[in-house]
Write a protein that holds these residues in place. Sequence first.
Motif, PDB file in Angstrom:
ATOM      1  N   LEU A  24      33.789  47.159  30.586  1.00  9.99           N
ATOM      2  CA  LEU A  24      34.432  45.866  31.462  1.00  9.99           C
ATOM      3  C   LEU A  24      35.633  45.662  30.848  1.00  9.99           C
ATOM      4  O   LEU A  24      36.343  45.157  31.512  1.00  9.99           O
ATOM      5  CB  LEU A  24      33.423  44.564  31.363  1.00  9.99           C
ATOM      6  CG  LEU A  24      32.011  45.183  32.326  1.00  9.99           C
ATOM      7  CD1 LEU A  24      31.168  44.058  32.165  1.00  9.99           C
ATOM      8  CD2 LEU A  24      32.598  45.709  33.567  1.00  9.99           C
ATOM      9  N   ARG A  25      35.706  45.299  29.402  1.00 13.12           N
ATOM     10  CA  ARG A  25      36.887  44.871  28.930  1.00 13.12           C
ATOM     11  C   ARG A  25      38.050  45.932  29.106  1.00 13.12           C
ATOM     12  O   ARG A  25      39.324  45.412  29.229  1.00 13.12           O
ATOM     13  CB  ARG A  25      36.688  44.698  27.515  1.00 13.12           C
ATOM     14  CG  ARG A  25      36.071  43.738  26.774  1.00 13.12           C
ATOM     15  CD  ARG A  25      35.918  43.846  25.290  1.00 13.12           C
ATOM     16  NE  ARG A  25      35.156  42.367  24.943  1.00 13.12           N
ATOM     17  CZ  ARG A  25      35.601  41.407  24.722  1.00 13.12           C
ATOM     18  NH1 ARG A  25      36.866  41.197  25.096  1.00 13.12           N
ATOM     19  NH2 ARG A  25      35.057  40.263  24.241  1.00 13.12           N
ATOM     20  N   PHE A  27      38.319  47.253  31.886  1.00 13.27           N
ATOM     21  CA  PHE A  27      38.767  47.213  33.401  1.00 13.27           C
ATOM     22  C   PHE A  27      39.817  45.944  33.133  1.00 13.27           C
ATOM     23  O   PHE A  27      40.717  45.750  34.111  1.00 13.27           O
ATOM     24  CB  PHE A  27      37.578  46.805  34.182  1.00 13.27           C
ATOM     25  CG  PHE A  27      36.698  48.097  34.411  1.00 13.27           C
ATOM     26  CD1 PHE A  27      37.078  49.379  34.258  1.00 13.27           C
ATOM     27  CD2 PHE A  27      35.310  47.815  34.641  1.00 13.27           C
ATOM     28  CE1 PHE A  27      36.497  50.356  34.310  1.00 13.27           C
ATOM     29  CE2 PHE A  27      34.532  48.648  35.121  1.00 13.27           C
ATOM     30  CZ  PHE A  27      34.879  50.131  34.686  1.00 13.27           C
ATOM     31  N   ALA A  28      39.332  45.018  32.544  1.00 12.57           N
ATOM     32  CA  ALA A  28      40.064  43.702  32.421  1.00 12.57           C
ATOM     33  C   ALA A  28      41.539  43.831  32.315  1.00 12.57           C
ATOM     34  O   ALA A  28      42.161  43.529  33.328  1.00 12.57           O
ATOM     35  CB  ALA A  28      39.558  42.790  31.431  1.00 12.57           C
ATOM     36  N   GLY A  29      41.848  44.071  31.142  1.00 10.99           N
ATOM     37  CA  GLY A  29      43.333  44.231  31.011  1.00 10.99           C
ATOM     38  C   GLY A  29      44.173  42.901  30.918  1.00 10.99           C
ATOM     39  O   GLY A  29      45.397  42.895  30.323  1.00 10.99           O
ATOM     40  N   GLY A  30      43.771  42.069  31.558  1.00 14.95           N
ATOM     41  CA  GLY A  30      44.511  40.592  31.738  1.00 14.95           C
ATOM     42  C   GLY A  30      43.844  39.870  32.662  1.00 14.95           C
ATOM     43  O   GLY A  30      42.852  40.025  33.050  1.00 14.95           O
ATOM     44  N   THR A  31      44.442  38.834  32.795  1.00 12.26           N
ATOM     45  CA  THR A  31      43.657  37.670  33.638  1.00 12.26           C
ATOM     46  C   THR A  31      44.397  37.485  34.795  1.00 12.26           C
ATOM     47  O   THR A  31      43.814  36.620  35.684  1.00 12.26           O
ATOM     48  CB  THR A  31      43.650  36.383  32.730  1.00 12.26           C
ATOM     49  OG1 THR A  31      44.992  35.905  32.436  1.00 12.26           O
ATOM     50  CG2 THR A  31      42.765  36.482  31.408  1.00 12.26           C
ATOM     51  N   ARG A  33      45.375  37.912  38.774  1.00 13.31           N
ATOM     52  CA  ARG A  33      44.665  38.227  39.903  1.00 13.31           C
ATOM     53  C   ARG A  33      44.858  39.785  40.282  1.00 13.31           C
ATOM     54  O   ARG A  33      46.105  40.178  40.129  1.00 13.31           O
ATOM     55  CB  ARG A  33      45.346  37.543  41.167  1.00 13.31           C
ATOM     56  CG  ARG A  33      44.288  37.665  42.338  1.00 13.31           C
ATOM     57  CD  ARG A  33      44.872  36.754  43.418  1.00 13.31           C
ATOM     58  NE  ARG A  33      44.138  36.815  44.730  1.00 13.31           N
ATOM     59  CZ  ARG A  33      44.079  36.216  45.977  1.00 13.31           C
ATOM     60  NH1 ARG A  33      44.915  35.085  45.448  1.00 13.31           N
ATOM     61  NH2 ARG A  33      43.537  36.345  46.934  1.00 13.31           N
ATOM     62  N   ARG A  34      44.099  40.550  40.625  1.00 13.34           N
ATOM     63  CA  ARG A  34      44.209  41.769  40.843  1.00 13.34           C
ATOM     64  C   ARG A  34      44.287  42.307  42.496  1.00 13.34           C
ATOM     65  O   ARG A  34      43.616  41.462  43.216  1.00 13.34           O
ATOM     66  CB  ARG A  34      43.121  42.661  40.244  1.00 13.34           C
ATOM     67  CG  ARG A  34      43.017  42.777  38.907  1.00 13.34           C
ATOM     68  CD  ARG A  34      41.709  43.414  38.348  1.00 13.34           C
ATOM     69  NE  ARG A  34      41.870  43.462  36.880  1.00 13.34           N
ATOM     70  CZ  ARG A  34      41.768  42.529  36.094  1.00 13.34           C
ATOM     71  NH1 ARG A  34      41.350  41.094  36.512  1.00 13.34           N
ATOM     72  NH2 ARG A  34      41.786  42.619  34.794  1.00 13.34           N
TER      73      ARG A  34
END
Lengths: 191, 394
Positions: A24-25, A27-31, A33-34
């Motif tokens: 999951l981390r 996937f995150a990559g940043g905060t 909005r995707r």
Amino acid sequence: MPADRTTGDVMKKFNADSLGEKVLRRFAGGTSRRGMLARVGAALVAAPVFPLLPVSRAEAAGKPDRSPETKTAFARAAQTSDDTKCNYWRYCAIDGALCTCCGGGIHTCPPGAEPSPVSWVGTCINPEDGKAYLIAYRDCCGKSFCNKCNCNGSDRETQIYTPQLNNDIIWCFGTQSMEYHCSTAVLVGAA
Amino acid sequence: MKSAAMPKLSAASAMGLALAATIGAICLPAAPALAGTASVEPEDSDVAPLPMPKPSWFYIQRGFVQAGTGVYDSATGKYLAQVETPVLGDLAIDPAGKHYYVAESVWTRRLHGKRQDFISIYDSTGLKLEGDLDIPGRMLVGGRLHNFIVSDDGKTGYVYNFNPVSSVNVIDLAKRKFVKTFELPGCADIVTYPGVGLAALCSDGSIASINLKGAKEEITRTEPFFNATNDPIFDNYAYDKSKAQMTMLTYTGLVYTAKLGAKPEVSTPFSIQEAAGIRKGDTKPLEVNWFPGGGQPLALHYASNHMFVLMHAGEFWSHKAGATEIWDLDVTAHKVVKRLSVSGEPNSIQVTQEAKPHLIVAGDDEVVQVIDPATGEVKSRIKDAGTGPIQIAE
């Protein structure tokens, strides 16, 4: 997962939660909005990873003792002939409408629905050979709830903070629409 | 065939009858119940008001198929109104009781098009839509009490999201605007944490403390204290905001409390079965015992610290099964003081916070029962109410 392996070496060797968090981390990559493309990308990455979790767990444990799984109330009553019934062996952890009752099949979405590339997973026992198999419960999405043959298997099903093993979540990630229609039970392989 | 017995009418006669029937249909609802007091004054259509939330009220979602959250008074069993929640929507109630907030998701073309996630804001007295505000997303799951919460001062909302990245959206409810998103890897089921920010349950068996005081969120975790895959804590645990204390229950029936002080202090667990004088629940197969079960299997009466738990006889991994008994657990004394039989196999339970509380339970048949926990008497049985979750204003 066998009850007698809840602690100790097995957990030290392999921690599904830790792996899930790393996934999951990643996937995150940043905060920020995707966009949809990023979500699709993440989901496609997730597709081969999530189903591997119990396999990895089994490998880490050496020869897994599957006897506890064979003794659950569901496993003892499971059958292999009718996949439109809740006690069909692959449905040990399914939740929702069976796609087999909605114009689809055990691994087939009904016409017009779109299969989700990601899923929650279960480990179910085939009563014909007594072996454990990994089942990916892939939602079919983009159409309204089929609401036929609703089942709610709960073998080894967890809560939403362990999402990959929770069957209440709408798993229509990476599809055109997240509207839930029905669920399939795709056989991934031996667990 | 019904029409075969009907006399044939001319077109004019039929139209006249239809007109009379229409007038009758308009007039009939105006007729009072008592004969001889019928008003013949012309009337206007109006809209019923709704008082501020009361301690005896409860809120129940219809379920996975039908939208809406029904508002009922447990004192009377009377249906009062519907808060407009969609299927998979999350309702949060303003602690001051002035607003209802609904987190929801739609697509611009019903089932396709652009997805829109937003918070709808309703005035609690009248249920008028005051406005809405966009958020980046939310978890689509339904049935969870800790996916949309409001700070104790009512100014900030928190919406859990999973896409499938785990995160939390922060909303300024006073200014009615989205503030930011922060990631919360491996954790969910958030509650407010006085002086810190938020707390959550995590898949490594810990509680996360989420410090929101600085510009950047700081997330720390307790030592793991439960097994999230073999004996998980139910998502819908109880949280007493006035004591900042979580009361949690696992699939096997272990009861944990966690005081959210300078850091979370987790208690030594005890078994609800042993508290009832029977064998402790176990994960072993083939062992029939009493287990907790349901989507919302417990409710805590804060003042007395009594927890009411939906229990059924079965084997492990039956954690979604409906109940045949409600156990009244004195959490302080570690003792089950009462076991009430219950019909309908409910899988959601709530308790009002009155001095003499009411239990509210609901099952898959959408029948709600209001039960006096002192006697077990069913005070009201309400059909077509919903499956849950069941909430109260706090």
